[in-house]
Structure formats: C-alpha cells, structure tokens
Design a protein around this motif. Structure first.
Motif, PDB file in Angstrom:
ATOM      1  N   ALA A  21       0.854  -1.186   0.000  1.00  0.00           N
ATOM      2  CA  ALA A  21       0.000   0.000   0.000  1.00  0.00           C
ATOM      3  C   ALA A  21       0.890   1.236   0.000  1.00  0.00           C
ATOM      4  N   LEU A  22       0.539   2.192  -0.836  1.00  0.00           N
ATOM      5  CA  LEU A  22       1.235   3.475  -0.870  1.00  0.00           C
ATOM      6  C   LEU A  22       0.426   4.464  -0.042  1.00  0.00           C
ATOM      7  N   VAL A  23       1.059   5.026   0.974  1.00  0.00           N
ATOM      8  CA  VAL A  23       0.393   5.952   1.896  1.00  0.00           C
ATOM      9  C   VAL A  23       0.972   7.347   1.685  1.00  0.00           C
ATOM     10  N   THR A  24       0.100   8.325   1.480  1.00  0.00           N
ATOM     11  CA  THR A  24       0.520   9.700   1.214  1.00  0.00           C
ATOM     12  C   THR A  24      -0.172  10.649   2.187  1.00  0.00           C
ATOM     13  N   VAL A  25       0.592  11.535   2.807  1.00  0.00           N
ATOM     14  CA  VAL A  25       0.009  12.560   3.670  1.00  0.00           C
ATOM     15  C   VAL A  25      -0.600  13.643   2.787  1.00  0.00           C
ATOM     16  N   VAL A  26      -1.894  13.922   2.974  1.00  0.00           N
ATOM     17  CA  VAL A  26      -2.568  14.922   2.140  1.00  0.00           C
ATOM     18  C   VAL A  26      -2.928  16.187   2.914  1.00  0.00           C
ATOM     19  N   ARG A  27      -2.918  16.113   4.263  1.00  0.00           N
ATOM     20  CA  ARG A  27      -3.217  17.316   5.054  1.00  0.00           C
ATOM     21  C   ARG A  27      -2.664  17.132   6.448  1.00  0.00           C
ATOM     22  N   THR A  28      -2.185  18.199   7.035  1.00  0.00           N
ATOM     23  CA  THR A  28      -1.720  18.164   8.421  1.00  0.00           C
ATOM     24  C   THR A  28      -2.216  19.404   9.161  1.00  0.00           C
ATOM     25  N   SER A  29      -2.324  19.252  10.469  1.00  0.00           N
ATOM     26  CA  SER A  29      -2.627  20.382  11.330  1.00  0.00           C
ATOM     27  C   SER A  29      -1.654  20.328  12.497  1.00  0.00           C
ATOM     28  N   ALA A  34       4.592  15.176  10.699  1.00  0.00           N
ATOM     29  CA  ALA A  34       4.226  14.838   9.327  1.00  0.00           C
ATOM     30  C   ALA A  34       4.169  16.097   8.468  1.00  0.00           C
ATOM     31  N   TYR A  35       4.312  15.909   7.162  1.00  0.00           N
ATOM     32  CA  TYR A  35       4.188  17.042   6.236  1.00  0.00           C
ATOM     33  C   TYR A  35       3.477  16.574   4.976  1.00  0.00           C
ATOM     34  N   LEU A  78      -8.046   9.778   8.725  1.00  0.00           N
ATOM     35  CA  LEU A  78      -7.780  10.969   9.533  1.00  0.00           C
ATOM     36  C   LEU A  78      -7.382  10.540  10.936  1.00  0.00           C
ATOM     37  N   ILE A  79      -6.207  10.985  11.371  1.00  0.00           N
ATOM     38  CA  ILE A  79      -5.764  10.746  12.744  1.00  0.00           C
ATOM     39  C   ILE A  79      -5.927  12.062  13.484  1.00  0.00           C
ATOM     40  N   GLU A 103      -4.004  13.707   7.927  1.00  0.00           N
ATOM     41  CA  GLU A 103      -4.921  13.024   7.008  1.00  0.00           C
ATOM     42  C   GLU A 103      -4.089  12.373   5.909  1.00  0.00           C
ATOM     43  N   LEU A 104      -4.431  11.115   5.615  1.00  0.00           N
ATOM     44  CA  LEU A 104      -3.629  10.342   4.676  1.00  0.00           C
ATOM     45  C   LEU A 104      -4.508   9.649   3.648  1.00  0.00           C
ATOM     46  N   PHE A 105      -3.933   9.424   2.467  1.00  0.00           N
ATOM     47  CA  PHE A 105      -4.594   8.630   1.442  1.00  0.00           C
ATOM     48  C   PHE A 105      -3.856   7.305   1.342  1.00  0.00           C
ATOM     49  N   VAL A 106      -4.604   6.214   1.498  1.00  0.00           N
ATOM     50  CA  VAL A 106      -4.030   4.869   1.474  1.00  0.00           C
ATOM     51  C   VAL A 106      -4.478   4.179   0.191  1.00  0.00           C
TER      52      VAL A 106
END
Length: 307
Positions: A21-29, A34-35, A78-79, A103-106
């Motif tokens: 699985a390719l996991v990509t960070v799409v949003r952070t707060s 993470a970035y 979303l974590i 927030e990540l896209f898996v």
C-alpha cells in the motif's frame, strides 16, 4: 528514504508480484512531524518503508494499510481528536500528546493475477493478448521465473506438444489448468498423464474445455472463451492478505505498537524498561509513571491471554 528510493522500491515490489500500500500525507494540522506529500510503503507483513509522521501515527497507518490490502479498497484516513470526520473518511484518535492532525490517502496495490499460457499456436498468441487486456500478467514458459506465481495455466498447444505442455502445467503451482481441447481429447490426455505418474488429485485441476461454450471456431474466439474461463477461476483463487500478528510490546501511553529494538525513547521505572514511539509519550509517562506502569501490566496480561 528519498522519493526516488520509494518509487524504486514500489517498482521492485510490483515486478515481484508482492502486494503493498502506498500511503501519502494529504493534510496536516500542527503540531505534528508529518508534512504534506510525505509517503511510505506498507508491505503485507506490516513492514513500513518511508515515513508519514511520528511513531504514534505509525500503527494506525499500518493497520489501515493492511485493511486496504485485504479488501482492495483505497481510503482516506484521519488521525485526529476532532469529534467527527467528513463522510467517507476513517477517523482514528491521535494518541500522542502533541494532539495534532494527519490526514492520509491509502492506496492498495495488489498484484494482477499471473496466467501461464503454453503453446505457439495462433490461439495461444490471441489468448496472451486478451489476457493482458483483461488485467492479467502473462508468462509463456513454465521455467520462467515469474511462472512460479501462476495461479492459472492455460494449455493451448492444440496438437503441438500437448503432453509435455500439460505435464509442465500440472507440475507447476497453478491451482487450475485450463486445456483447450474437446472432452474426448482431454480424457485421452488425462490417461497419458496417469501413465506419466501424475496423481489423481493433480489431474482434478484440469478443466476442459477451457472456457464457456460460445460456439467458438476461430483461434480468436477460442482464445476469448479460454480467457473467460480463466477469469471465472479468479474468485475461488483469491487469497486475502494475512492479518498482522499482535505486537509484542505496546506503548503504555498511546497504545501504539513499538519495536524495542528501534524505539525512539526508553526509560526505566521500578526495575522495568519502557519504550516509546515519540518524546511526547515519554514526557507524559514521566508525569505519572505509576499510572502507565499499571497500564503496561494490564496490556501484558491481555497479550498472554490472547496467546
């Protein structure tokens, strides 16, 4: 791990037919390590290559990735400790003291099934072309390295070396062996395989005719029916990705699995060693060590009962 290294690792996994699985960070707060754009690969055994945040997020990411591999569905994760997430987004609590959001896209990548097509006939050539168009990977020789992954074999020799080709297919790993032949010819070839010493259990894998009766006469139509037969075999051959075994050590503060050999932080309390995925969890433990030591004792008891 650089983006180039990550892409090369993904290419090699795909080449070997291994799921990931390719996991990509799409949003952070913030605050979070993470970035946006950070990526990682999660393999079927739960191994992660690359990074998408601190240790507190890792276990959530790995479990979400393994779930995606099991059912083949991509997802947004979303974590966060926010009360709710948007529709269609899986929410998991942020257990680190930082209380940031990620927030990540898996995106799961499961290898296409491999079809071993034996034969140098026009039907075999057409079958290879149709199989590729239908999403199969294709091998043409039983001794090819990739043939070891062939869940299905298609013998389309049509009188040109039928017995050696069928024997090679039956001696390989394929759970189903589709044979382009009439039932009468298939019975004769089964008898020949018995004489060659192949067991009845293996002969049961032969399916002839190779596909549904569509009134085929031309090589293209026969090949089309044969590939249809291969497609019909896929649901029974689908193998779910194995679940990851329970972790041997769990961070008593955030509940994330921690490998003691690679833990970011450790400390001793009353003769015991504690391991942490980030400095926030270590600081939280130091504020109330007795509480979290009790938590770890309960976790160990639960793991022993599960074993």
């Amino acid at each position: 791990m650089s983006p180039e290294d990550l892409l090369e690792a993904a290419r090699l996994l795909q080449q070997r037919g291994e799921p990931y699985a390719l996991v990509t960070v799409v949003r952070t707060s913030p605050p979070t390590s993470a970035y946006v754009g950070a990526q990682a690969l999660v393999l079927a055994d739960g191994t992660m290559q690359g990074t998408v945040g601190g240790g507190c997020a890792k276990e959530v990411v790995v479990q979400a990735a393994l779930e995606a591999l099991r059912n083949g569905a991509a997802r947004l994760v979303l974590i966060s400790n926010a009360e709710a997430a948007e529709e269609g987004v899986q929410r998991h609590p942020m257990r680190c003291a930082s209380n940031g959001e990620i927030e990540l896209f898996v995106h799961p990548h499961r290898p296409a099934p491999l079809l071993l097509v034996l034969g140098a006939t026009p039907c075999a050539e057409q079958a290879r072309a149709f199989a590729l168009q239908c999403g199969f990977r294709v091998a043409s020789r039983p001794d090819a390295p990739e043939a070891a992954q062939a869940a299905i074999a298609l013998v389309a020799t049509q009188g040109e070396g039928d017995e050696p080709a069928l024997q090679a297919a039956l001696e390989g790993p394929s759970a189903q062996v589709l044979l382009v032949a009439s039932r009468r010819k298939a019975d004769r070839l089964r008898a020949a395989m018995r004489e060659r010493g192949l067991p009845e259990a293996r002969l049961a894998a032969i399916q002839a005719p190779a596909g549904p009766d569509i009134g085929a006469h031309t090589p293209a139509h026969i090949a089309l029916a044969a590939v249809g037969g291969a497609i019909a075999c896929l649901p029974a051959l689908a193998q779910p990705v194995a679940a990851r075994p329970a972790p041997a050590y769990v961070n008593p503060v955030c509940g994330a699995a921690v490998d003691p050999a690679t833990a970011m932080h450790t400390l001793s309390y009353e003769g015991q060693r504690f391991y942490f995925c980030c400095d926030g969890c270590k600081l939280e433990f130091e504020r109330d060590p007795a509480r979290y030591a009790a938590v770890q004792a309960a976790q160990r008891g639960a793991l022993k009962e599960a074993a």
